[in-house]
Design a protein around this motif. Sequence first.
Motif, PDB file in Angstrom:
ATOM      1  N   LEU A  52       1.028   3.833  -3.154  1.00 53.30           N
ATOM      2  CA  LEU A  52       0.680   5.236  -2.902  1.00 53.30           C
ATOM      3  C   LEU A  52       1.702   6.167  -3.546  1.00 53.30           C
ATOM      4  O   LEU A  52       1.334   7.200  -4.125  1.00 53.30           O
ATOM      5  N   HIS A  97       1.131   6.069  -7.157  1.00 51.00           N
ATOM      6  CA  HIS A  97      -0.137   6.749  -7.406  1.00 51.00           C
ATOM      7  C   HIS A  97       0.051   8.263  -7.472  1.00 51.00           C
ATOM      8  O   HIS A  97      -0.488   8.935  -8.364  1.00 51.00           O
ATOM      9  N   PHE A 103      -8.167   4.467  -1.622  1.00 53.56           N
ATOM     10  CA  PHE A 103      -7.252   4.854  -0.552  1.00 53.56           C
ATOM     11  C   PHE A 103      -7.893   5.878   0.385  1.00 53.56           C
ATOM     12  O   PHE A 103      -7.646   5.851   1.595  1.00 53.56           O
ATOM     13  N   CYS A 125       0.821  -1.210   0.000  1.00 49.15           N
ATOM     14  CA  CYS A 125       0.000   0.000   0.000  1.00 49.15           C
ATOM     15  C   CYS A 125       0.854   1.259   0.000  1.00 49.15           C
ATOM     16  O   CYS A 125       0.560   2.219  -0.736  1.00 49.15           O
ATOM     17  N   LEU A 173      -4.316   7.712   2.282  1.00 51.53           N
ATOM     18  CA  LEU A 173      -3.690   8.687   1.407  1.00 51.53           C
ATOM     19  C   LEU A 173      -2.490   9.398   2.035  1.00 51.53           C
ATOM     20  O   LEU A 173      -1.735  10.070   1.328  1.00 51.53           O
TER      21      LEU A 173
END
Length: 237
Positions: free
Chosen positions: A132, A135, A228, A128, A234
């Motif tokens: 992120l 992302h 997220f 994750c 986030l």
Amino acid sequence: PPCLRRRPLAELRVTCLRHGGVVTAMAAGAFSLREVLAAFQTCVSERREVLLGPYLSGWRGLIRFLHSLGAMFGFVSKDLVAKVQIMESYCGGERREEYASVQAMVEYELGNGLLARQNGAGPRDSGCRTVLRLHRALRWLQLFLEGLRTGREDSLTSVICMDSYNASLATYHPWYIRKAVAVASCTLPNRNAFLEIMNVGTPEEAVAMLGEAIPHICEVYSITQELFAQHQLLNLP
């Protein structure tokens, strides 16, 4: 600081091979917008899951685009290469079924307490946390590519790059990284040189294919952002 000399187009050309009517990049580091489009077209499943296999394939293509920006962006692409390699190790590991999609990854890592770091550190980045970072960078490249698509022939790519960066990644970077990006952006070639780097034909054909590719990138970004945000991921450190 004043902008550095822009690199001539000859330095940025990549050699392409036409085979069966399809242009494919010969050089290992060459960027192909067509490959990125193909990856992101297959990235979202019918259940609106973001599949990590195509996602990472798309990122490998985008990293080749970053390489085309020149050596001064090497510090950015090097970090993204490391992030993609981390995710590839998850996707090919013993728990590969838990990393088939971003949704499966979030469910697995949250459900097993893998995001709770002890003493502020862990043996390696979780899936994750790694996704992120990818992302956030995807948002920058999405905005940059959209700026290239909609810009005029005489648009300054340095301005497009910095506007995109300031609206996305700059928020998460310390001042010295922001300064380095500002300096690096001054070395970028003109818009038409970038459109030729896409390896899909004329600048007009590149603009048309960007119009096809960017909505798929936007969809992947939006689904991941919503997921997220829903799980309050986030701002993972």
